[in-house]
Scaffold this motif. Structure first.
Motif, PDB file in Angstrom:
ATOM      1  N   SER A  90       0.447  -7.578 -11.112  1.00 44.66           N
ATOM      2  CA  SER A  90      -0.642  -8.422 -11.610  1.00 44.66           C
ATOM      3  C   SER A  90      -0.123  -9.799 -12.016  1.00 44.66           C
ATOM      4  N   ARG A  91       1.048  -9.845 -12.641  1.00 46.68           N
ATOM      5  CA  ARG A  91       1.634 -11.128 -13.040  1.00 46.68           C
ATOM      6  C   ARG A  91       1.944 -11.988 -11.817  1.00 46.68           C
ATOM      7  N   ASP A  92       2.543 -11.353 -10.789  1.00 43.65           N
ATOM      8  CA  ASP A  92       2.895 -12.110  -9.588  1.00 43.65           C
ATOM      9  C   ASP A  92       1.650 -12.593  -8.850  1.00 43.65           C
ATOM     10  N   LEU A  93       0.618 -11.748  -8.795  1.00 40.83           N
ATOM     11  CA  LEU A  93      -0.617 -12.181  -8.145  1.00 40.83           C
ATOM     12  C   LEU A  93      -1.271 -13.324  -8.912  1.00 40.83           C
ATOM     13  N   SER A  94      -1.133 -13.296 -10.231  1.00 37.56           N
ATOM     14  CA  SER A  94      -1.663 -14.394 -11.033  1.00 37.56           C
ATOM     15  C   SER A  94      -0.923 -15.695 -10.731  1.00 37.56           C
ATOM     16  N   ILE A  95       0.398 -15.595 -10.531  1.00 36.63           N
ATOM     17  CA  ILE A  95       1.188 -16.779 -10.162  1.00 36.63           C
ATOM     18  C   ILE A  95       0.740 -17.307  -8.799  1.00 36.63           C
ATOM     19  N   LEU A  96       0.498 -16.378  -7.863  1.00 39.15           N
ATOM     20  CA  LEU A  96       0.022 -16.786  -6.544  1.00 39.15           C
ATOM     21  C   LEU A  96      -1.334 -17.481  -6.637  1.00 39.15           C
TER      22      LEU A  96
ATOM     23  N   ARG B 163      12.773  -8.687  -6.277  1.00 38.93           N
ATOM     24  CA  ARG B 163      12.231  -7.324  -6.356  1.00 38.93           C
ATOM     25  C   ARG B 163      10.707  -7.311  -6.326  1.00 38.93           C
ATOM     26  N   SER B 164      10.091  -8.469  -6.336  1.00 33.98           N
ATOM     27  CA  SER B 164       8.629  -8.523  -6.351  1.00 33.98           C
ATOM     28  C   SER B 164       8.055  -7.954  -5.064  1.00 33.98           C
ATOM     29  N   GLN B 165       6.957  -7.190  -5.219  1.00 43.29           N
ATOM     30  CA  GLN B 165       6.301  -6.597  -4.066  1.00 43.29           C
ATOM     31  C   GLN B 165       5.609  -7.658  -3.200  1.00 43.29           C
TER      32      GLN B 165
ATOM     33  N   PHE C  80       0.828  -1.202   0.000  1.00 44.83           N
ATOM     34  CA  PHE C  80       0.000   0.000   0.000  1.00 44.83           C
ATOM     35  C   PHE C  80       0.863   1.252   0.000  1.00 44.83           C
ATOM     36  N   ILE C  81       1.896   1.287   0.849  1.00 44.91           N
ATOM     37  CA  ILE C  81       2.742   2.482   0.942  1.00 44.91           C
ATOM     38  C   ILE C  81       3.456   2.738  -0.380  1.00 44.91           C
ATOM     39  N   SER C  82       3.986   1.692  -0.990  1.00 45.09           N
ATOM     40  CA  SER C  82       4.702   1.888  -2.253  1.00 45.09           C
ATOM     41  C   SER C  82       3.766   2.384  -3.347  1.00 45.09           C
TER      42      SER C  82
END
Length: 422
Positions: free
Chosen positions: A150-156, A177-179, A5-7
């Motif tokens: 979005s890509r990382d959340l899709s992987i999750l 470096r992923s958030q 959220f902060i970033s």
């Protein structure tokens, strides 16, 4: 998620501020100069207003002709403007026709000075282009940040779905470096723990069914033979021996159940555990005194410490020591040695014996539940849970158990921190 959220908040805020400020500065510096262009027209109107009305037109005609800036002096009733446009001596009213021509009007006394038709300045459309560029820049910045997220959340999401379909080996690999890297690490740790629990439960189920089959079969056979031993003319001693054997089978199953319950109770690091203060040296001496009567072999305590005050679960430490000593009593030839040492941070308790060494192939597996070496012939009577329970006791105390075995001695070592980390 707080970091996420902060970033996002800082990125969007700084992007709006930076891009908006930059484009506004460029606009004011290079484009927005209408006031400077209108100044000569306003000055001319003010000059004409000082002249008599009948001489104004002649004065205007006497000015050098400029095809790009036609000037005409009209009566006020000849000019029709929109309701929201009001003429005044100091305000230039600009209108645009459908033919992309522009007219400017300003009051000169009771008359109106008109400039035009004028070609529209091409730079007038730049404001719309700058505005479009501004929002496109914001969209690009948001895409740069949201795209990888979005890509990382899709992987999750995909990994979670696969794990829900009983693919227990599912793991997530993301860039450092992923958030959402911490979230992926948490998922991997959860998946590893659940996979271990499931595999452990399968192993336990298989092992229990195997361990309980033998005494259960003996009991079944004994029940089938019971009528023969219960006849009035049967030998009483044989009948009693027969019943004692049945009691041993029942006791074997009870011991197995007790070991299983103990092993299961140590499944995880429970929160809110009641910790007690105890003296490790006193606890070791008490255990030696209680167990030395079970075997003629001597038990020696080697330590330079007279007391060693610790805070933990003394009942579990005593259980671990008891398991090690009883195992050593089954295999030792001449004696058992217990050694207690400490460093600034850790405590070490080891139990060694001079019995038959553990085969090297068995060393990595001796702490697995229900594992028993096939090469050991000396009293291999346990259920294979004793060392597994010790391992869990050490995990509960944030410590470790290790074994070293050679022809000279077999040594089990318990090591755990003096202060438990919460």
């Amino acid at each position: 998620m707080k970091r996420l959220f902060i970033s996002l908040y800082l990125l969007l805020s700084l992007s709006f501020l930076g891009i908006g400020w930059t484009l506004d500065s460029l606009w004011q510096k290079n484009v927005d100069d209408n006031n400077a262009l209108d100044a000569p027209f306003v000055a001319l109107a003010q000059l004409l207003a000082q002249l008599p009305q009948d001489t104004r037109k002649a004065y205007l005609e006497a000015l050098p002709a400029n095809p790009e800036l036609p000037l005409n002096l009209l009566d006020a009733d000849q000019v029709a403007l929109a309701k929201d446009q009001q003429l005044s001596p100091n305000n230039v009213v600009t209108t645009t026709t459908n033919d992309a021509e522009q007219f400017q009007f300003i009051m000169v006394g009771d008359q109106v000075l008109m400039a035009g038709p004028l070609d529209i300045d091409p730079r007038a459309n730049l404001r719309n282009l700058f505005t479009l560029f501004f929002y496109l820049s914001l969209a690009l910045v948001a895409l740069i940040w949201v795209g990888p997220l979005s890509r990382d959340l899709s992987i999750l999401r995909k990994a979670t779905k696969e794990f829900g379909e009983a693919k227990w080996d599912t793991r997530i690999t993301l860039s450092n470096r992923s958030q959402v890297k911490p979230l992926a690490s948490t998922f991997n740790e959860m998946a590893r723990h659940i996979s271990a629990l499931i595999e452990n439960q399968k192993h336990l189920s298989n092992a229990v069914s195997h361990e309980i089959r033998t005494p259960l079969a003996r009991l079944k056979f004994a029940l089938a033979l019971m009528p023969m031993y219960c006849q009035p003319d049967s030998d009483e001693q044989k009948r009693q021996d027969f019943l004692n054997e049945m009691q041993l089978d029942i006791k074997e199953m009870e011991n197995l159940l007790h070991e299983l319950l103990t092993y299961a109770s140590l499944e995880s690091q429970r929160e809110g555990i009641q910790l007690d203060e105890y003296d490790l040296i006193q606890l070791v001496n008490q255990t030696i005194k209680r167990l030395e009567s079970l075997s003629p072999l001597p038990i020696h305590l080697q330590t330079q410490l007279s007391t060693l005050a610790l805070i933990g679960e003394p009942a579990l430490i005593e259980r671990a020591l008891q398991n090690l000593v009883t195992n050593a009593q089954r295999f030792a030839r001449t004696g058992i040695n217990i050694e207690v040492t400490q460093t600034q941070q850790k405590v070490s308790l080891s139990v060694s014996n001079d019995g038959e060494p553990i085969p090297e192939i068995d060393l990595p597996k001796v702490f697995e539940p229900f594992y028993r070496s096939q090469s050991v012939q000396n009293g291999n009577k346990g259920h294979g849970l004793g060392l597994a329970i010790i391992k869990r006791i050490m995990q509960r105390h944030q410590g470790d158990v290790t074994v070293v075995s050679n022809p000279q001695q077999t040594r089990f070592s318990l090591t755990w921190p003096k202060k438990r980390k919460f």
